[in-house]
Design a protein around this motif. Structure first.
Motif, PDB file in Angstrom:
ATOM      1  N   LEU A   1      -1.074   3.854   7.691  1.00  0.00           N
ATOM      2  CA  LEU A   1      -1.707   3.902   9.007  1.00  0.00           C
ATOM      3  C   LEU A   1      -3.043   3.186   9.013  1.00  0.00           C
ATOM      4  CD1 LEU A   1      -0.849   7.592   9.966  1.00  0.00           C
ATOM      5  CD2 LEU A   1       0.143   5.524  10.958  1.00  0.00           C
ATOM      6  N   VAL A   2      -3.788   3.313   7.923  1.00  0.00           N
ATOM      7  CA  VAL A   2      -5.057   2.587   7.788  1.00  0.00           C
ATOM      8  C   VAL A   2      -4.814   1.088   7.886  1.00  0.00           C
ATOM      9  CG1 VAL A   2      -6.848   1.926   6.139  1.00  0.00           C
ATOM     10  CG2 VAL A   2      -6.319   4.345   6.495  1.00  0.00           C
ATOM     11  N   GLU A   3      -3.797   0.602   7.156  1.00  0.00           N
ATOM     12  CA  GLU A   3      -3.495  -0.829   7.167  1.00  0.00           C
ATOM     13  C   GLU A   3      -2.984  -1.294   8.524  1.00  0.00           C
ATOM     14  OE1 GLU A   3      -0.525  -4.034   4.924  1.00  0.00           O
ATOM     15  OE2 GLU A   3      -0.850  -2.040   4.069  1.00  0.00           O
ATOM     16  N   HIS A   4      -2.110  -0.473   9.144  1.00  0.00           N
ATOM     17  CA  HIS A   4      -1.518  -0.860  10.422  1.00  0.00           C
ATOM     18  C   HIS A   4      -2.558  -0.961  11.530  1.00  0.00           C
ATOM     19  CE1 HIS A   4       1.479  -1.135  13.631  1.00  0.00           C
ATOM     20  NE2 HIS A   4       0.799  -0.190  14.275  1.00  0.00           N
ATOM     21  N   PHE A   5      -3.439   0.023  11.615  1.00  0.00           N
ATOM     22  CA  PHE A   5      -4.411   0.055  12.706  1.00  0.00           C
ATOM     23  C   PHE A   5      -5.734  -0.622  12.355  1.00  0.00           C
ATOM     24  CE2 PHE A   5      -1.712   3.755  13.932  1.00  0.00           C
ATOM     25  CZ  PHE A   5      -1.369   3.316  15.206  1.00  0.00           C
ATOM     26  N   GLY A   6      -5.956  -0.909  11.073  1.00  0.00           N
ATOM     27  CA  GLY A   6      -7.206  -1.543  10.682  1.00  0.00           C
ATOM     28  C   GLY A   6      -8.407  -0.642  10.852  1.00  0.00           C
ATOM     29  N   VAL A   7      -8.238   0.630  10.492  1.00  0.00           N
ATOM     30  CA  VAL A   7      -9.317   1.605  10.658  1.00  0.00           C
ATOM     31  C   VAL A   7      -9.585   2.288   9.321  1.00  0.00           C
ATOM     32  CG1 VAL A   7      -8.737   2.033  13.082  1.00  0.00           C
ATOM     33  CG2 VAL A   7      -7.655   3.419  11.286  1.00  0.00           C
ATOM     34  N   SER A   8     -10.585   3.169   9.311  1.00  0.00           N
ATOM     35  CA  SER A   8     -10.927   3.888   8.087  1.00  0.00           C
ATOM     36  C   SER A   8      -9.957   5.039   7.859  1.00  0.00           C
ATOM     37  CB  SER A   8     -12.349   4.429   8.173  1.00  0.00           C
ATOM     38  OG  SER A   8     -12.425   5.469   9.136  1.00  0.00           O
ATOM     39  N   ARG A   9      -9.907   5.517   6.632  1.00  0.00           N
ATOM     40  CA  ARG A   9      -9.050   6.651   6.302  1.00  0.00           C
ATOM     41  C   ARG A   9      -9.483   7.903   7.073  1.00  0.00           C
ATOM     42  NH1 ARG A   9      -5.456   7.724   2.072  1.00  0.00           N
ATOM     43  NH2 ARG A   9      -5.918   5.662   1.234  1.00  0.00           N
ATOM     44  N   MET A  10     -10.794   8.080   7.265  1.00  0.00           N
ATOM     45  CA  MET A  10     -11.280   9.247   7.994  1.00  0.00           C
ATOM     46  C   MET A  10     -10.804   9.225   9.447  1.00  0.00           C
ATOM     47  SD  MET A  10     -12.715  12.096   7.953  1.00  0.00           S
ATOM     48  CE  MET A  10     -13.410  12.034   6.288  1.00  0.00           C
ATOM     49  N   THR A  11     -10.740   8.032  10.055  1.00  0.00           N
ATOM     50  CA  THR A  11     -10.247   7.916  11.423  1.00  0.00           C
ATOM     51  C   THR A  11      -8.794   8.361  11.508  1.00  0.00           C
ATOM     52  OG1 THR A  11     -11.762   6.086  11.931  1.00  0.00           O
ATOM     53  CG2 THR A  11      -9.824   6.318  13.336  1.00  0.00           C
ATOM     54  N   VAL A  12      -7.990   7.941  10.537  1.00  0.00           N
ATOM     55  CA  VAL A  12      -6.583   8.351  10.497  1.00  0.00           C
ATOM     56  C   VAL A  12      -6.472   9.856  10.306  1.00  0.00           C
ATOM     57  CG1 VAL A  12      -4.478   8.241   9.112  1.00  0.00           C
ATOM     58  CG2 VAL A  12      -5.672   6.132   9.740  1.00  0.00           C
ATOM     59  N   ARG A  13      -7.286  10.408   9.425  1.00  0.00           N
ATOM     60  CA  ARG A  13      -7.234  11.852   9.178  1.00  0.00           C
ATOM     61  C   ARG A  13      -7.607  12.632  10.427  1.00  0.00           C
ATOM     62  NH1 ARG A  13      -9.873  12.326   3.050  1.00  0.00           N
ATOM     63  NH2 ARG A  13      -8.038  11.453   1.970  1.00  0.00           N
ATOM     64  N   ASN A  14      -8.578  12.131  11.180  1.00  0.00           N
ATOM     65  CA  ASN A  14      -8.959  12.806  12.419  1.00  0.00           C
ATOM     66  C   ASN A  14      -7.807  12.778  13.432  1.00  0.00           C
ATOM     67  OD1 ASN A  14     -11.527  13.422  11.522  1.00  0.00           O
ATOM     68  ND2 ASN A  14     -12.485  11.621  12.429  1.00  0.00           N
ATOM     69  N   ALA A  15      -7.086  11.671  13.479  1.00  0.00           N
ATOM     70  CA  ALA A  15      -5.946  11.563  14.380  1.00  0.00           C
ATOM     71  C   ALA A  15      -4.848  12.547  13.993  1.00  0.00           C
ATOM     72  CB  ALA A  15      -5.405  10.133  14.368  1.00  0.00           C
ATOM     73  N   LEU A  16      -4.538  12.606  12.700  1.00  0.00           N
ATOM     74  CA  LEU A  16      -3.493  13.519  12.240  1.00  0.00           C
ATOM     75  C   LEU A  16      -3.906  14.977  12.418  1.00  0.00           C
ATOM     76  CD1 LEU A  16      -2.353  11.682   8.979  1.00  0.00           C
ATOM     77  CD2 LEU A  16      -1.207  11.719  11.206  1.00  0.00           C
ATOM     78  N   SER A  17      -5.213  15.235  12.314  1.00  0.00           N
ATOM     79  CA  SER A  17      -5.716  16.587  12.511  1.00  0.00           C
ATOM     80  C   SER A  17      -5.455  17.057  13.938  1.00  0.00           C
ATOM     81  CB  SER A  17      -7.211  16.646  12.194  1.00  0.00           C
ATOM     82  OG  SER A  17      -7.727  17.936  12.411  1.00  0.00           O
ATOM     83  N   ILE A  18      -5.582  16.159  14.912  1.00  0.00           N
ATOM     84  CA  ILE A  18      -5.294  16.506  16.302  1.00  0.00           C
ATOM     85  C   ILE A  18      -3.831  16.924  16.449  1.00  0.00           C
ATOM     86  CG2 ILE A  18      -5.015  15.562  18.627  1.00  0.00           C
ATOM     87  CD1 ILE A  18      -7.474  13.873  18.185  1.00  0.00           C
ATOM     88  N   LEU A  19      -2.943  16.135  15.865  1.00  0.00           N
ATOM     89  CA  LEU A  19      -1.515  16.422  15.982  1.00  0.00           C
ATOM     90  C   LEU A  19      -1.150  17.715  15.277  1.00  0.00           C
ATOM     91  CD1 LEU A  19      -0.183  12.818  15.340  1.00  0.00           C
ATOM     92  CD2 LEU A  19      -0.498  13.957  17.539  1.00  0.00           C
ATOM     93  N   GLN A  20      -1.825  17.999  14.175  1.00  0.00           N
ATOM     94  CA  GLN A  20      -1.553  19.250  13.468  1.00  0.00           C
ATOM     95  C   GLN A  20      -2.051  20.443  14.275  1.00  0.00           C
ATOM     96  OE1 GLN A  20      -2.537  19.098   9.343  1.00  0.00           O
ATOM     97  NE2 GLN A  20      -2.140  21.276   8.982  1.00  0.00           N
TER      98      GLN A  20
END
Length: 262
Positions: A49-68
């Protein structure tokens, strides 16, 4: 990266004023809702997801945290993030207490579990006499003590529901209702054998977040609410013969009702 390269997830909108991590959560949520990520499927890894969206790992974790927190996904340590299964049980309010099920020696939970193709179990069973809470007492006509039957229901080994039935002592004491196993058809079958033919049920339903004890009892994932249902059973004489206080994992049930149009 196959799932991402196939267009399951798109690109971010740089012109949007919506935070990037929320945009990512929106895209993954939409993919789940539309079935691009199936129930039980593993989501792309954080690195993907980091590679696909070109964002930081923390940004991805925040997104997944919302879904969880929404109860859509669950994280398994060392394995990844998975799409949570959809509700497996349809709780048919207009049918679940039909007398024909009791006549067949089946409880409502057994009938619903069989319809879902699941194995029903009951554990954490406790039967005792106790002083009822004011709300329960009022529903039962203000008895000083009641027989309380506490139990937890499981489907295929997973806890999905915890319920407490409260019955007036003059009905239940010294009967099979006071035994751990009330027999075929459950306590409603025994009540009718005792001359209290059931006439109707009143139910009150609401959704809320679980208490810490309920999270532990039902092994709930973060963000999963519960359905709180209080049912009062009345016999043909208009007497309240049982109050059942039930807490259900909201991700395990669909509540279905048939309502007359006249």
């Amino acid at each position: 990266m196959a799932a991402l390269s196939s267009g399951v997830l798109g690109a971010l909108d740089p012109t949007s004023d919506r935070a990037v991590f929320r945009q990512i959560a929106d895209q993954v949520r939409e993919a789940i809702d539309k079935g691009r990520f199936k129930e039980g499927a593993k989501l792309p890894s954080e690195a993907e997801l980091v590679e696909h969206f070109g964002v930081s790992r923390m940004t991805v974790r925040n997104a997944l945290s919302i879904l969880q927190s929404e109860g859509l996904v669950s994280s398994e340590h060392g394995k990844g993030v998975f799409v949570r299964p959809r509700p497996p049980v349809r709780r048919l309010a207009s049918d679940r207490f039909a007398r024909r099920h009791r006549d067949q020696g089946k409880s409502a939970f057994t009938v619903e579990a069989e319809a879902a193709g699941s194995k029903p179990e009951v554990d954490s069973l406790e039967v005792r006499e106790e002083k009822p809470a004011p709300d329960i007492s009022a529903r039962l006509g203000s008895p000083r003590k009641v027989l309380a039957r506490r139990r937890r229901y499981l489907l295929d080994g997973r806890p999905v529901e915890f319920a407490v039935s409260y019955l007036p002592l003059d009905l239940a004491r010294g009967t099979q209702i006071a035994e751990p196993n009330p027999g075929p058809g459950g306590i409603y079958a025994r009540l009718e054998e005792l001359g209290h033919r059931l006439d109707h049920f009143d139910e009150e339903v609401r959704a809320r977040m679980p208490s810490p004890a309920e999270v532990k009892m039902l092994r709930l994932s973060s963000g999963v609410p519960v359905i709180s249902l209080i049912r009062t059973a009345y016999d043909t004489e208009g007497r309240a013969v049982e109050v059942c206080d039930t807490v259900m994992a909201a991700d395990a049930y669909v509540l279905a009702y048939q309502l007359p149009a006249n």
